[in-house]
Design a protein around this motif. Structure first.
Motif, PDB file in Angstrom:
ATOM      1  N   PRO A   6       0.905  -1.245   0.137  1.00 49.15           N
ATOM      2  CA  PRO A   6      -0.038  -0.054   0.043  1.00 49.15           C
ATOM      3  C   PRO A   6       0.927   1.185  -0.033  1.00 49.15           C
ATOM      4  N   VAL A   7       0.970   1.993  -0.923  1.00 44.36           N
ATOM      5  CA  VAL A   7       1.484   3.351  -1.110  1.00 44.36           C
ATOM      6  C   VAL A   7       0.541   4.418  -1.082  1.00 44.36           C
ATOM      7  N   SER A   8       1.332   5.754  -0.372  1.00 47.60           N
ATOM      8  CA  SER A   8       0.380   6.949  -0.394  1.00 47.60           C
ATOM      9  C   SER A   8       0.665   7.928  -1.479  1.00 47.60           C
ATOM     10  N   GLU A   9      -0.334   8.826  -1.792  1.00 49.37           N
ATOM     11  CA  GLU A   9      -0.297   9.599  -2.841  1.00 49.37           C
ATOM     12  C   GLU A   9       1.193  10.151  -3.028  1.00 49.37           C
ATOM     13  N   VAL A  10       1.444  10.560  -2.101  1.00 44.86           N
ATOM     14  CA  VAL A  10       2.769  11.281  -2.050  1.00 44.86           C
ATOM     15  C   VAL A  10       4.029  10.278  -2.565  1.00 44.86           C
ATOM     16  N   GLN A  11       3.736   9.198  -1.902  1.00 49.03           N
ATOM     17  CA  GLN A  11       4.637   7.946  -2.613  1.00 49.03           C
ATOM     18  C   GLN A  11       4.600   7.701  -4.125  1.00 49.03           C
ATOM     19  N   VAL A  12       3.477   7.756  -4.644  1.00 51.54           N
ATOM     20  CA  VAL A  12       3.106   7.586  -6.026  1.00 51.54           C
ATOM     21  C   VAL A  12       4.030   8.776  -6.790  1.00 51.54           C
ATOM     22  N   ARG A  13       3.736  10.134  -6.293  1.00 54.75           N
ATOM     23  CA  ARG A  13       4.385  11.169  -6.943  1.00 54.75           C
ATOM     24  C   ARG A  13       5.949  10.996  -6.815  1.00 54.75           C
ATOM     25  N   PHE A  14       6.612  10.612  -5.741  1.00 53.68           N
ATOM     26  CA  PHE A  14       7.817  10.380  -5.673  1.00 53.68           C
ATOM     27  C   PHE A  14       8.388   9.354  -6.678  1.00 53.68           C
ATOM     28  N   LEU A  15       7.696   8.006  -6.877  1.00 55.08           N
ATOM     29  CA  LEU A  15       8.236   7.229  -7.689  1.00 55.08           C
ATOM     30  C   LEU A  15       7.977   7.630  -9.232  1.00 55.08           C
ATOM     31  N   ASN A  16       6.952   8.261  -9.729  1.00 57.54           N
ATOM     32  CA  ASN A  16       6.893   8.898 -10.987  1.00 57.54           C
ATOM     33  C   ASN A  16       7.822   9.863 -11.478  1.00 57.54           C
ATOM     34  N   HIS A  17       8.148  11.022 -10.371  1.00 65.12           N
ATOM     35  CA  HIS A  17       9.317  11.648 -10.812  1.00 65.12           C
ATOM     36  C   HIS A  17      10.687  10.863 -10.850  1.00 65.12           C
ATOM     37  N   LEU A  18      10.876   9.802 -10.121  1.00 63.87           N
ATOM     38  CA  LEU A  18      12.122   9.167 -10.272  1.00 63.87           C
ATOM     39  C   LEU A  18      12.084   8.358 -11.479  1.00 63.87           C
ATOM     40  N   THR A  19      11.080   7.737 -11.875  1.00 53.89           N
ATOM     41  CA  THR A  19      11.060   7.150 -13.115  1.00 53.89           C
ATOM     42  C   THR A  19      11.467   7.774 -14.172  1.00 53.89           C
ATOM     43  N   THR A  20      10.684   9.175 -14.393  1.00 53.97           N
ATOM     44  CA  THR A  20      11.027  10.048 -15.234  1.00 53.97           C
ATOM     45  C   THR A  20      12.518  10.587 -15.538  1.00 53.97           C
ATOM     46  N   ALA A  21      13.017  10.629 -14.179  1.00 61.18           N
ATOM     47  CA  ALA A  21      14.292  11.016 -14.142  1.00 61.18           C
ATOM     48  C   ALA A  21      15.330  10.254 -14.820  1.00 61.18           C
ATOM     49  N   ALA A  22      14.985   8.732 -14.424  1.00 63.34           N
ATOM     50  CA  ALA A  22      16.021   7.828 -14.843  1.00 63.34           C
ATOM     51  C   ALA A  22      15.740   7.494 -16.401  1.00 63.34           C
ATOM     52  N   ARG A  23      14.675   7.586 -16.888  1.00 67.26           N
ATOM     53  CA  ARG A  23      14.252   7.562 -18.264  1.00 67.26           C
ATOM     54  C   ARG A  23      14.920   8.582 -19.099  1.00 67.26           C
ATOM     55  N   GLU A  24      14.652  10.020 -18.748  1.00 74.86           N
ATOM     56  CA  GLU A  24      15.294  10.952 -19.509  1.00 74.86           C
ATOM     57  C   GLU A  24      16.945  10.850 -19.536  1.00 74.86           C
ATOM     58  N   ALA A  25      17.444  10.504 -18.484  1.00 72.77           N
ATOM     59  CA  ALA A  25      19.066  10.218 -18.309  1.00 72.77           C
ATOM     60  C   ALA A  25      19.387   9.365 -19.215  1.00 72.77           C
ATOM     61  N   ILE A  26      18.780   8.344 -19.540  1.00 73.36           N
ATOM     62  CA  ILE A  26      19.034   7.460 -20.574  1.00 73.36           C
ATOM     63  C   ILE A  26      18.722   7.809 -22.096  1.00 73.36           C
ATOM     64  N   TYR A  27      17.546   8.423 -22.119  1.00 75.57           N
ATOM     65  CA  TYR A  27      17.298   9.081 -23.575  1.00 75.57           C
ATOM     66  C   TYR A  27      18.750   9.924 -23.878  1.00 75.57           C
ATOM     67  N   SER A  28      19.171  10.861 -22.927  1.00 75.50           N
ATOM     68  CA  SER A  28      20.184  11.630 -23.115  1.00 75.50           C
ATOM     69  C   SER A  28      21.340  11.067 -23.762  1.00 75.50           C
ATOM     70  N   THR A  29      21.953   9.859 -23.003  1.00 79.47           N
ATOM     71  CA  THR A  29      22.844   9.169 -23.202  1.00 79.47           C
ATOM     72  C   THR A  29      22.656   8.349 -24.925  1.00 79.47           C
ATOM     73  N   LYS A  30      21.453   8.161 -24.945  1.00 79.41           N
ATOM     74  CA  LYS A  30      21.051   7.239 -26.311  1.00 79.41           C
ATOM     75  C   LYS A  30      21.060   8.452 -27.380  1.00 79.41           C
ATOM     76  N   ALA A  31      20.693   9.290 -27.063  1.00 80.50           N
ATOM     77  CA  ALA A  31      20.715  10.512 -28.299  1.00 80.50           C
ATOM     78  C   ALA A  31      22.220  10.438 -28.651  1.00 80.50           C
ATOM     79  N   LEU A  32      23.296  10.608 -27.835  1.00 78.64           N
ATOM     80  CA  LEU A  32      24.673  10.817 -28.238  1.00 78.64           C
ATOM     81  C   LEU A  32      25.124   9.553 -28.967  1.00 78.64           C
ATOM     82  N   LYS A  33      24.933   8.393 -28.124  1.00 80.38           N
ATOM     83  CA  LYS A  33      25.083   7.215 -28.739  1.00 80.38           C
ATOM     84  C   LYS A  33      24.727   6.861 -30.232  1.00 80.38           C
ATOM     85  N   ASP A  34      23.526   7.304 -30.581  1.00 83.52           N
ATOM     86  CA  ASP A  34      23.237   7.347 -32.084  1.00 83.52           C
ATOM     87  C   ASP A  34      23.892   8.031 -33.025  1.00 83.52           C
TER      88      ASP A  34
END
Length: 552
Positions: free
Chosen positions: A407-435
């Motif tokens: 069971p997770v709170s609404e605040v916890q869900v926001r934390f996980l969503n922001h964290l997922t976004t940050a990880a995804r965007e960082a990988i996109y950044s490295t992939k753009a230069l890798k390509d």
């Protein structure tokens, strides 16, 4: 045979009662207990006191050990503070003996135990939609079962003297009782239960005080088997903590057996303690307290010695998540945030390598330089580094998936969503230069680059990466962070537009060959996208940190 079964049944009821008591207490104050441990374990002496007091209240050293292991694995507290809690818990668990010696052998428990667990069982079964009431009923159910199991064990042990000859008992010496306590505790996995058996045997006259004390010393060593077995496949820090428990108990128990046990009768006579039951529990608490006096002054040195063992040799590139379980939410959140920051360092390091920007040329603090240099082994190829970053991102998503089963709170869900976004965007950044690695290589070696310095994008990017490193390591006010992020967005946009115009202008003047035009435009577009992705990763990181502060 009937007597043995009677004793085993009593032991089973007692252990089940202890388990229900633990579970109920955990449900009543799980998050508050974790927050309390996090606050009280910032200094070594505080850690020892916290371990002692919280274990004495909860009557569960295993629960305290689990929480502190999760905190240490997540990097929330250093190893020496975690060791302090473990050592304090050793003393706190002796409180069980005092409670039982006072209540279990001084009161008539049979009239208390049945009504206690009978009534609480009714509440536990029928009022299951009120979590607090349900958890409280589970606590009293566990306590009632514990008392009932104790009554059964006492009755069984009281019959043993009639069946065992005095000659047989006289053949057992102190080392044999120590070994018996060690083996039995390793089997039943409960030093508290072994203390109950020792008290029952002493109360019935089956064994004398010295034999009971040797039994308790053996139980103190045997209880480390649970920690040791549980850490066999754990992380480095879990094995280090298990080793701290084993070494501490063995050293303290050897001292107790060789030095304190021979002096026990004289010491009790000097203190005026005539009740043998209290004498036994006093002895148990005394040698554990002595152990703290021996170890606590050297806690940091002890922890440094432990750190030399069980270095992690896992193939996983994760730094925090593999050592933490999702059951302790606060520790899991901390581990996730630290793992995200570690992934961002690696993404920055990989992009700098791809852009051929030497980290030594950046204006960074020594700590920031070290972070960039420590991200990868020097011999790793670019492809290996990129794959490892992807594996960290995957580990983060997998860990979040496990976390969301709770069971997770609404605040916890926001934390996980922001964290997922940050990880995804960082990988996109490295992939753009890798390509566009090959395109970047051709741009750097193009003959016209020397004649057209406006193609040089390194100046602007160098400044951006200096700011990324600053935002990762230094705390700033909200308005400062927003100004920096807005400046980077604008600088990234202007760099893209300037390079795009320059490329087209030199193409019109036939200063750029046709086969190089597409290469330059493609490289410019991906440099721009990479910058945008990295900026968005840091926007999400900032939001993540803000929400994390709410969770704490």
């Amino acid at each position: 045979m009937t007597l043995t079964i009677h004793l085993l049944l009593g032991l089973g009821i007692f252990l089940f009662g202890m388990h229900q008591l633990e579970k109920g207490l955990a449900r009543l104050g799980d998050e508050r207990i974790k927050q309390l441990i996090a606050r009280l374990t910032r200094h070594p002496v505080q850690s020892v006191l916290a371990g002692t007091l919280i274990t004495a209240i909860l009557q569960s050293s295993s629960m305290v050990s689990l929480i502190v292991l999760a905190f240490a694995s997540a990097g929330m507290i250093p190893l020496f503070n975690a060791v302090g809690v473990i050592l304090g818990a050793n003393l706190g668990t002796t409180m069980t003996g005092w409670i039982v010696a006072t209540l279990g052998f001084k009161l008539d428990l049979e009239g208390i135990a049945l009504p206690l667990f009978g009534l609480s069982a009714l509440v536990w079964v029928f009022i299951d939609r009120r979590p607090k009431i349900h958890a409280t009923a589970q606590v009293f159910l566990g306590f009632g079962l514990l008392l009932f199991g104790l009554v059964q064990m006492k009755e069984a042990v009281e019959e043993l003297p009639k069946l065992l000859s005095d000659d047989l008992m006289s053949q057992l010496n102190a080392p044999m009782f120590l070994l018996l306590g060690l083996v039995m505790t390793a089997i039943i996995r409960s030093s508290s239960a072994m203390m109950m058996i020792a008290l029952s045997a002493l109360d019935s006259g089956l064994i004398d005080l010295s034999s009971a004390a040797a039994l308790v010393i053996g139980a103190d060593i045997g209880t480390t088997s649970t920690t040791a077995l549980g850490a066999l496949k754990g992380s480095a820090i879990s094995r280090q903590l298990a080793m701290s428990h084993v070494v501490y108990n063995v050293v303290v128990d050897v001292v107790a057996f060789l030095l304190m046990l021979p002096l026990l009768p004289q010491a009790l006579a000097w203190l005026g303690v005539t009740d043998q039951l209290y004498g036994l529990v006093l002895f148990h608490s005394s040698f554990n307290l002595l152990g703290l006096f021996l170890f606590v002054p050297f806690l940091k040195q002890y922890a440094r010695w432990l750190e030399g063992f069980f270095q992690d040799k896992r193939s996983t590139p994760t730094r925090y998540l593999h050592a933490v379980e999702t059951r302790v939410l606060q520790a899991a959140n901390t581990a996730l945030l630290k793992e995200l920051e570690w992934l961002l360092w690696r993404a920055l390091s990989l992009n700098l390598r791809n852009l051929k920007i030497d980290p030594q040329s950046l204006q960074l603090t020594p700590a920031q330089q070290t972070q960039l240099q420590d991200c990868f082994a020097a011999e790793m190829s670019f492809e290996q580094r990129y794959r490892d970053n992807k594996r960290i991102e995957g580990a983060i998503h997998q860990f979040i998936g496990k976390l969301q089963f709770q069971p997770v709170s609404e605040v916890q869900v926001r934390f996980l969503n922001h964290l997922t976004t940050a990880a995804r965007e960082a990988i996109y950044s490295t992939k753009a230069l890798k390509d566009v690695r090959e395109d970047l290589l051709r741009v750097r070696h193009a003959e016209r680059r020397e004649q057209n310095p406006e193609f040089d994008y390194l100046g602007t990017l160098t400044r951006q990466y200096e700011l990324f490193c600053e935002l990762l390591t230094q705390a700033h006010k909200e308005d400062y962070i927003q100004r920096r992020l807005n400046w980077m967005r604008e600088a990234n946009k202007q760099l893209h537009q300037r390079l795009h115009q320059s490329i087209l202008e030199h193409s019109r003047n036939h200063e750029v060959p046709d086969d190089e035009l597409a290469t330059l435009l493609n490289a410019n577009r991906e440099i721009w996208h990479s910058g945008l992705n990295m900026i968005e990763a840091f926007v999400a990181l900032h939001k993540c940190r803000v929400v994390f502060a709410e969770l704490v």
